[in-house]
Design an enzyme around this catalytic site. Structure first.
Site, PDB file in Angstrom:
ATOM      1  N   CYS A 278      -0.820   3.522  -0.891  1.00 51.19           N
ATOM      2  CA  CYS A 278      -0.084   2.682  -1.840  1.00 51.19           C
ATOM      3  C   CYS A 278       0.622   1.516  -1.162  1.00 51.19           C
ATOM      4  O   CYS A 278       0.499   0.357  -1.594  1.00 51.19           O
ATOM      5  CB  CYS A 278       0.909   3.520  -2.645  1.00 51.19           C
ATOM      6  SG  CYS A 278       2.221   4.298  -1.675  1.00 51.19           S
ATOM      7  N   HIS A 338       6.067   6.119  -3.606  1.00 50.38           N
ATOM      8  CA  HIS A 338       4.943   5.348  -4.154  1.00 50.38           C
ATOM      9  C   HIS A 338       5.400   3.926  -4.450  1.00 50.38           C
ATOM     10  O   HIS A 338       6.593   3.683  -4.703  1.00 50.38           O
ATOM     11  CB  HIS A 338       4.415   6.011  -5.425  1.00 50.38           C
ATOM     12  CG  HIS A 338       3.123   5.442  -5.926  1.00 50.38           C
ATOM     13  ND1 HIS A 338       1.980   5.387  -5.149  1.00 50.38           N
ATOM     14  CD2 HIS A 338       2.774   4.875  -7.112  1.00 50.38           C
ATOM     15  CE1 HIS A 338       0.993   4.837  -5.841  1.00 50.38           C
ATOM     16  NE2 HIS A 338       1.463   4.512  -7.036  1.00 50.38           N
ATOM     17  N   HIS A 350      -1.890  -0.621  -8.426  1.00 50.37           N
ATOM     18  CA  HIS A 350      -1.476   0.253  -7.321  1.00 50.37           C
ATOM     19  C   HIS A 350      -2.662   1.076  -6.827  1.00 50.37           C
ATOM     20  O   HIS A 350      -3.700   1.169  -7.490  1.00 50.37           O
ATOM     21  CB  HIS A 350      -0.321   1.167  -7.751  1.00 50.37           C
ATOM     22  CG  HIS A 350      -0.644   2.060  -8.927  1.00 50.37           C
ATOM     23  ND1 HIS A 350      -0.319   3.396  -8.954  1.00 50.37           N
ATOM     24  CD2 HIS A 350      -1.265   1.818 -10.122  1.00 50.37           C
ATOM     25  CE1 HIS A 350      -0.689   3.933 -10.106  1.00 50.37           C
ATOM     26  NE2 HIS A 350      -1.269   2.994 -10.828  1.00 50.37           N
TER      27      HIS A 350
END
Length: 400
Positions: A278, A338, A350
């Protein structure tokens, strides 16, 4: 009648005398005051072990203290010694300052393959910590056989095997920086043995940097850090200076770059177009727009400017980074796990499983309830003048 052994009390007395003597003459680890100062200095100079090495310990024996371990922070060592001297604590300095003697005069290397996999420890079976693309300059601190402890331009510390880097000697790094270069701008591709474009020298990824030898019509003749000569198609690359001069990162350019990576598989530790995690994804987007972000999401969250912490997404601008995880409590710190990038229209892009677009709109087909529920905050990175973000236009990373 059972006979009593009269030797037992005498032995016990001797044992007590010995133990009592040891307690008075030997300083135990629990009584070691040096460790408190070590921790103080570590918190000040190396709170994040991912970017600063300060593995210092102290052994105590016979009222003496020996400083052991290693660090790449001479200022931190000096601070520790100052504190110990002021406290009138006697010590012996056995700290290994990095780089080691082998790399004292020259500790620079250049990544010589398309993507070097950097490990948390020496060994191919160790965790993939991050990656570095072709042409990235790194500092070398020490080696363990065929593995080298290096530091990337974003200060990340990791291990790379000898096949991933070309170690430079003496002033060769200055010479390398002074040469004209190209940057590969396609997401993926190849360099070739000749201008026929048939036999390949190696694969390339977006952001690869190579020395420019000469302009050859539809190709650039280039040189690898290890001396290999190759040809790169002009329509897939630019001279680094022209690319740098034309840099003008915008919301639109960030979105365009991010969408070029759609569908790219998730790879823990990945920061290239071969695979991304990420934060490696957001880092790659910004690097291809001339900005070097910190490596991990938990580091990126401390960069830029906070624009929202209340799920008021109307405050967000395209290009802002959204962070997700566990909020702080009375007993625990905030934990960021994240990150994604806002692209407008209630959507963010993402890397999770693959690079894809999710929505915060409950009525959207790509509604991401899971991440919405663990949303923490959003930060603005674009055009933010902070030390944590390295602007390539202002940093002599690849050129003098």
């Amino acid at each position: 009648m059972k006979k009593i052994n009269s030797k037992i009390p005498f032995i016990a007395l001797i044992l007590l005398m010995v133990l009592g003597s040891c307690k008075n003459e030997v300083v135990t680890e629990a009584e070691n005051p040096v460790l408190e100062y070590v921790n103080q200095v570590k918190q000040e100079y190396a709170p994040d072990k991912r970017v600063a090495l300060f593995n210092i310990d102290s052994k105590a024996a016979d009222k003496q203290y020996v400083l052991t371990g290693e660090t790449n922070l001479p200022k931190a060592v000096n601070e520790l010694k100052t504190k110990l001297n002021e406290a009138k604590i006697e010590y012996t300095d056995s700290i290994q300052l990095l780089p080691t003697a082998e790399f004292k005069n020259s500790n620079w290397a250049i990544v010589k393959i398309s993507v070097a996999n950097l490990r948390s420890k020496a060994g191919h079976s160790q965790e993939l910590a991050t990656q570095a693309t072709l042409g990235t300059p790194v500092k070398v601190y020490k080696n363990d056989g065929d593995w080298y402890l290096i530091q990337t331009p974003d200060n990340y510390l990791a291990w790379v095997d000898k096949g991933g880097i070309e170690i430079l000697k003496n002033d060769d790094f200055k010479t390398w920086k002074a040469t004209e270069k190209i940057i590969y701008t396609n997401i993926t591709g190849f360099s070739y043995v000749s201008t026929t474009g048939q036999e390949t020298v190696s694969d390339l990824v977006a952001g690869s940097i190579l020395e420019l030898v000469v302009d050859k019509g539809l190709f650039y003749q280039v040189k690898y850090p290890d001396g290999r000569i190759a040809f790169v198609k002009k329509d897939e690359a630019q001279t680094y200076n022209s690319w740098l001069g034309a840099l003008n990162p915008t919301q639109e350019s960030l979105v365009a770059t991010s969408k070029q990576l759609m569908g790219l598989p998730y790879l823990w530790g990945g920061t290239s177009s071969k695979g991304v995690d990420c934060s490696g994804f957001t880092k790659t987007i910004y690097f291809l727009n001339g900005m070097v972000l910190p490596r991990d999401a938990s580091q990126q969250v401390n960069s830029g400017t906070v624009v929202d912490k209340d799920k008021d997404f109307s405050k967000l601008a395209v290009g802002d980074l959204l962070f997700f995880g566990r909020p702080a409590t009375d007993s625990t710190k905030q934990r960021v796990v994240h990150v994604g990038m806002w692209i407008g229209n209630n959507q963010f892009i993402h890397s999770s499983g693959r690079v894809h677009i999710s929505s915060i709109d409950k009525d959207a087909t790509n509604f991401d309830e899971f991440n919405l529920n663990r949303y923490l905050q959003s930060n603005r990175m674009l055009h933010q003048n902070t030390e944590a973000i390295l602007e390539l236009k202002n940093a002599a990373l690849f050129i003098e």
